[in-house]
Design an enzyme around this catalytic site. Structure first.
Site, mmCIF file in Angstrom:
data_model
loop_
_atom_site.group_PDB
_atom_site.id
_atom_site.type_symbol
_atom_site.label_atom_id
_atom_site.label_comp_id
_atom_site.label_asym_id
_atom_site.label_seq_id
_atom_site.Cartn_x
_atom_site.Cartn_y
_atom_site.Cartn_z
ATOM 1 N N SER A 1 45.945 14.349 -10.907
ATOM 2 C CA SER A 1 45.249 13.228 -10.287
ATOM 3 C C SER A 1 45.429 13.280 -8.780
ATOM 4 O O SER A 1 46.541 13.107 -8.270
ATOM 5 C CB SER A 1 45.788 11.900 -10.836
ATOM 6 O OG SER A 1 45.354 10.818 -10.033
ATOM 7 N N ASN B 1 44.469 11.191 -6.401
ATOM 8 C CA ASN B 1 44.913 9.959 -5.745
ATOM 9 C C ASN B 1 46.365 9.635 -6.074
ATOM 10 O O ASN B 1 47.092 9.091 -5.236
ATOM 11 C CB ASN B 1 43.972 8.794 -6.085
ATOM 12 C CG ASN B 1 44.081 8.342 -7.521
ATOM 13 O OD1 ASN B 1 44.903 7.506 -7.859
ATOM 14 N ND2 ASN B 1 43.235 8.888 -8.398
ATOM 15 N N GLU C 1 35.270 16.344 -8.663
ATOM 16 C CA GLU C 1 34.351 15.522 -7.880
ATOM 17 C C GLU C 1 33.708 16.335 -6.764
ATOM 18 O O GLU C 1 32.504 16.205 -6.496
ATOM 19 C CB GLU C 1 35.073 14.311 -7.274
ATOM 20 C CG GLU C 1 34.126 13.419 -6.478
ATOM 21 C CD GLU C 1 34.821 12.324 -5.706
ATOM 22 O OE1 GLU C 1 34.311 11.948 -4.623
ATOM 23 O OE2 GLU C 1 35.862 11.821 -6.162
ATOM 24 N N HIS D 1 34.054 11.704 -12.459
ATOM 25 C CA HIS D 1 34.065 12.519 -11.245
ATOM 26 C C HIS D 1 32.670 12.994 -10.831
ATOM 27 O O HIS D 1 32.468 13.419 -9.699
ATOM 28 C CB HIS D 1 34.959 13.751 -11.449
ATOM 29 C CG HIS D 1 36.290 13.420 -12.034
ATOM 30 N ND1 HIS D 1 36.560 13.527 -13.388
ATOM 31 C CD2 HIS D 1 37.419 12.956 -11.462
ATOM 32 C CE1 HIS D 1 37.812 13.154 -13.612
ATOM 33 N NE2 HIS D 1 38.351 12.805 -12.465
ATOM 34 N N HIS E 1 41.518 11.434 -14.985
ATOM 35 C CA HIS E 1 42.679 12.313 -15.006
ATOM 36 C C HIS E 1 43.928 11.562 -15.479
ATOM 37 O O HIS E 1 44.794 11.170 -14.691
ATOM 38 C CB HIS E 1 42.908 12.926 -13.617
ATOM 39 C CG HIS E 1 41.948 14.019 -13.305
ATOM 40 N ND1 HIS E 1 41.643 14.422 -12.032
ATOM 41 C CD2 HIS E 1 41.204 14.815 -14.120
ATOM 42 C CE1 HIS E 1 40.763 15.411 -12.070
ATOM 43 N NE2 HIS E 1 40.488 15.662 -13.336
#
Length: 331
Positions: free
Chosen positions: A222, A224, A126, A74, A41
């Site tokens: 994204s 994270n 994911e 992912h 991403h």
């Protein structure tokens, strides 16, 4: 202005591996190669690979029969894998080894007769891939409140696995709620949670003690990177997410003597440098790097790409980053 860089930050081993797989596939097979979903991403990474000849698609029905096709970091469902075989695509799997480990754990729990709970974010690729890799019904739980309201018998045999872009800290409350409610529930050791996610979040928490503002380099899609920004804000420090230097709002740092910078696991170091350059256009900048964990993890490439060496591999786009994890732990 003083700028402190978080350590660690930026690319993790799974991202480096995924990008290098696309690079090497282009060297070995020539353009185009097709990639299902963004390989990671990050718009800059994706655009760079497009210029080399990668074509990104969301569904396999747009890929010519027999074409080289790469699954993103992912992961994908078994249904997608089966479709690739049916259409005789030359599939190369760039799924992060830590994601594959979650798939394996989930299948093992299901095979032992346990209902599987997946802790993660609805709609994330994911999560969609993991739910499609575990046979039977997989129950998605996004927060502790959902864990508290699960309509299951108290003694039901259960197991949980987690999305890799969630840290130990992110999942602790959800797991505690599940363990309070259910008497027969098991899950992986906390050491199995993605080291990169936990390390970057811990670094931002430490960074927040020393800075007036935090800038997180990463894409809006994204998971994270968004979480890093949230952690900065939760620590009481104004925190902003930006993909590159052009997105810097001077008002964010106008009154800041010390600015902290981190980057999500899919953000290349060159984007961090671009943000620093944008800060320099506002005035003199003194840059230092915070002490922190160094990462050394490296994940094996697919055997068919071992002899394909691009001039500029993804691994060279980031500083050396050691890890508390060996390749053997992840495969």
């Amino acid at each position: 202005m003083q700028v402190i860089l978080a350590q660690p930050r930026g690319f993790c081993a799974g991202v480096v591996r995924a990008i290098e797989i696309v690079d090497r596939a282009l060297v070995k097979h020539g353009a185009p190669v097709f990639v299902r979903h963004e390989i990671v991403h990050n718009k800059q990474v994706v655009e760079g690979l497009k210029r080399k000849g990668a074509k990104f698609v969301e569904e396999l029905d747009t890929v010519p029969s027999g074409a080289v096709t790469i699954f993103s970091a992912h992961g994908v469902s078994r249904q997608v894998e089966a479709e690739a075989r049916t259409r005789e695509l030359h599939a190369i799997d760039a799924t992060c080894p830590l994601v594959i480990k979650v798939h394996t754990q989930g299948r093992q729990y299901a095979a032992s007769g346990r209902a599987v709970i997946l802790i993660g974010h609805a709609g994330h690729p994911e999560v969609e891939g993991t739910m499609g890799q575990i046979p039977g019904k997989v129950i998605l739980v996004q927060n502790a409140a959902e864990a508290e309201t699960l309509d299951l018998p108290r003694d039901a045999p259960l197991a949980y696995v987690t999305q890799t872009t969630l840290s130990v800290d992110d999942t602790r409350g959800i797991i505690a709620a599940l363990e309070r409610r259910f008497t027969d529930i098991v899950g992986p050791d906390t050491r199995d949670i993605c080291y990169a996610t936990q390390n970057r979040q811990s670094a931002v928490r430490e960074l927040s003690k020393h800075v007036d503002v935090i800038l997180v380099v990463g894409a809006t899609n994204s998971s994270n990177s968004n979480r890093l920004r949230e952690i900065g804000a939760e620590s009481g420090v104004p925190s902003y997410l930006l993909a590159e230097g052009s997105e810097l709002d001077p008002a964010w740092v106008r009154d800041a003597a010390v600015v902290g910078i981190s980057a999500g696991a899919s953000a290349p170091e060159e984007m961090v440098e671009d943000v620093i350059a944008a800060l320099r256009r506002l005035g003199p900048v003194d840059v230092s790097t915070m002490e922190g964990i160094e990462e050394h993890a490296e994940f094996r490439l697919p055997a068919e790409l071992a002899d394909a060496r691009p001039d500029t591999a993804a691994a060279r786009q980031t500083e050396p980053q050691p890890a508390p994890l060996s390749v053997a732990d992840c495969t």
